[in-house]
Design a protein around this motif. Structure first.
Motif, PDB file in Angstrom:
ATOM      1  N   GLN A  99       0.816  -1.219   0.000  1.00  0.00           N
ATOM      2  CA  GLN A  99       0.000   0.000   0.000  1.00  0.00           C
ATOM      3  C   GLN A  99       0.846   1.265   0.000  1.00  0.00           C
ATOM      4  OE1 GLN A  99      -2.558  -1.266   3.149  1.00  0.00           O
ATOM      5  NE2 GLN A  99      -4.280  -1.666   1.764  1.00  0.00           N
ATOM      6  N   ARG A 126       3.274   1.585  -1.821  1.00  0.00           N
ATOM      7  CA  ARG A 126       3.539   1.792  -3.239  1.00  0.00           C
ATOM      8  C   ARG A 126       2.315   2.373  -3.947  1.00  0.00           C
ATOM      9  NH1 ARG A 126       5.133  -3.280  -5.795  1.00  0.00           N
ATOM     10  NH2 ARG A 126       5.740  -1.936  -7.509  1.00  0.00           N
ATOM     11  N   PHE A 127       1.096   1.992  -3.512  1.00  0.00           N
ATOM     12  CA  PHE A 127      -0.112   2.587  -4.115  1.00  0.00           C
ATOM     13  C   PHE A 127      -0.024   4.112  -4.029  1.00  0.00           C
ATOM     14  CE2 PHE A 127      -3.350  -0.933  -2.763  1.00  0.00           C
ATOM     15  CZ  PHE A 127      -2.583  -1.878  -3.379  1.00  0.00           C
ATOM     16  N   THR A 128       0.321   4.583  -2.820  1.00  0.00           N
ATOM     17  CA  THR A 128       0.275   6.014  -2.580  1.00  0.00           C
ATOM     18  C   THR A 128       1.551   6.699  -3.033  1.00  0.00           C
ATOM     19  OG1 THR A 128       1.128   5.596  -0.382  1.00  0.00           O
ATOM     20  CG2 THR A 128      -1.255   5.722  -0.595  1.00  0.00           C
ATOM     21  N   GLY A 129       2.531   5.905  -3.439  1.00  0.00           N
ATOM     22  CA  GLY A 129       3.749   6.499  -3.984  1.00  0.00           C
ATOM     23  C   GLY A 129       4.710   6.984  -2.935  1.00  0.00           C
TER      24      GLY A 129
END
Lengths: 335, 335
Positions: free
Chosen positions: A34, A36-39
């Motif tokens: 997650q 990585r989802f938000t960067g």
């Protein structure tokens, strides 16, 4: 040396511990994904996405294995621990599952390529082995919210509430004309060498035999109902235990890829033997797979038909698969 | 005849309606599946499991389509409805998506084989088409609890909260050496005839080119990161929109298999063109796919790199795939 025997109560306690460990480890995997989802992580790194995602995955893999290992060592200091990361970095590559000491066999992240790409088919895989036999299996795929668990004698379960296989009143027999009617699960793997007799071509020939129309391929055509490739040996085994896949055939996996999945599949009533056909396909005894053999053929749990027992139907299916597949070449270094 | 234009408010209302319809239809699918878990239906039937499960699936398919169709007709009586069940039973097999009338394009159950075997990769697929363009897409996989939705100009979403593609700060560029580094999604399909130049062999040659080591296969080896086959075109498209799959290549699908998935993928920033390579691979214009062409090549949403735009990276990947695949033969009856 006599194997350590565990009481039923001790086994219950270890099972409860293993399930919680799987849930906690899976949560770690999802939380890292997650980010990585938000960067949060990738945006900070001045490297190409591919490199950064590989770094993140490697770090997550190591962190989760360290968490599992330290948790087990704290609770069960006399048990043996075999983990993918630990093993890969060790000097010895010989067969490590103990026949005498209770052993944990752990893959902190199975389906690494899927995890890198955020395809949901990744999981943590925790197997517990007593006297060389897979006894407890915990597989948790947190992105799918699917938890598969089993303990010898206590059944195999999806999300702790639905017993495996899912269809069980009655459990369907193997199709009379298997592999026709079966869902066949297989993987392309990492060995992609362009050698005429290499594993890539051996696999492809086997896949095409299983796929082709009945009567095709010189009589080998299996006309399976469908072919599936998920990129995770553990998930393949879990879905075979569920009854969603009828047949899983693969070479190259290590024991941490399959220990938990084999435990779950066997407890659900499935059969696991060798991927490679023996000399006498029609009459060879169908032996239980040895963990660490790197060659696996799994058949789903099966009920009786009017003419055969569930086991007979599974064995018939094994021989029909063996008739259609090529032997794979996966040696064991040091074995 | 001028296409009917919809106001933004009308589109918002239709989107809300379509999402609820997808949720309700998916719930029907899961409830029918759960009857099979408990054996309520199969135990009552004095037929072989295979036959009974096929009956149940056909009935569920028809019931869900009838529910969706009647809901749409009640709410939007002037819209056109194209459903798999309706179409399969109709006399005409010609191309049915209207350029002028707003049309619904519905597969009540995509991944039928998966549903029969209770492998979770099945879904309901609802597409809404305005002036011939996929405008709204709703895909709900109830066993996975994954809902994919999109409406032109409003983004594409997983479970209404996570924007697609999942990794988006920044959205990764296509790998510089694509298809290497890519997850390649493909399906074996139903055409398994043992003809040397048939679709089975055309597909297998294409798969092996994509899989083999770089430098292998006479320079065609693509060494993709992984090959995945899920048995559902809709789920393949949804995961390509998510960014989990980089490339999806397939022939044979009908418009109801792909309408919703194409809408979601395009809204997420993906590209969809033809599976079959044109004569001049290097310079041919890369055209948007025509719904109903039965030949699809989809590339995930991509961000810019230091040397090219996202679209340039996608187009480069399309040409690299075309270099490695054989043309497939899927005619359109009546076209």
């Amino acid at each position: 040396m006599t194997p350590v025997m565990l009481t039923e109560q001790e086994l219950d306690e270890i099972y409860t511990f293993a399930v919680q460990l799987g849930k906690d480890a899976g949560k770690m995997l999802l939380e890292a994904a997650q980010l990585r989802f938000t960067g949060t992580q990738t945006a900070d790194l001045e490297v190409e996405e591919k490199d950064s995602s590989v770094d993140i995955v490697t770090k997550t893999d190591e962190d989760v294995e360290a968490f599992i290992k330290s948790s087990i060592e704290a609770k069960y200091p006399h048990h043996k621990f075999i983990g993918e990361e630990t093993y890969s970095k060790g000097a010895s590559r010989s067969y490590l599952v103990s026949e005498t000491t209770p052993s944990w066999c752990v893959d902190p992240l199975d389906g690494t390529v899927n995890y890198t790409h955020l395809f949901p088919m990744f999981c943590v895989s925790i197997g517990f082995i007593v006297a060389g036999r897979p006894t407890i299996g915990v597989v948790y795929a947190p992105f799918l919210n699917q938890l598969f668990t089993s303990c010898r004698g206590r059944g195999a379960w999806l999300n702790e509430t639905q017993r495996l296989p899912l269809i069980r009143n009655p459990i369907p027999p193997m199709p009379a004309d298997a592999p026709s009617g079966c869902v066949f699960s297989c993987e392309w793997g990492k060995d992609r060498k362009d050698r005429p007799d290499g594993n890539l071509y051996r696999k492809v020939e086997s896949f095409v035999n299983m796929a082709a129309e009945v009567g095709g391929r010189g009589g080998k055509g299996g006309m399976v109902h469908g072919i599936r490739s998920l990129g995770s040996a553990t998930m393949d085994l879990a879905y075979t235990a569920m009854g969603a896949f009828d047949i899983w055939w693969e070479g190259g996996c290590w024991e941490w890829d399959v220990a938990a999945g084999v435990a779950i599949l066997q407890e659900a009533g499935g059969l696991v033997t060798s991927a490679n056909p023996p000399k006498d396909i029609e009459t060879a005894e169908i032996q239980e797979v040895k963990l660490g053999s790197r060659l696996y053929l799994a058949i789903r749990p099966a009920g009786p038909s009017k003419t055969e027992t569930g086991r007979e139907g599974q064995e018939r299916t094994v021989r029909e698969v063996w008739r259609r597949v090529k032997a794979l070449e996966y040696a064991r270094p040091g074995a």
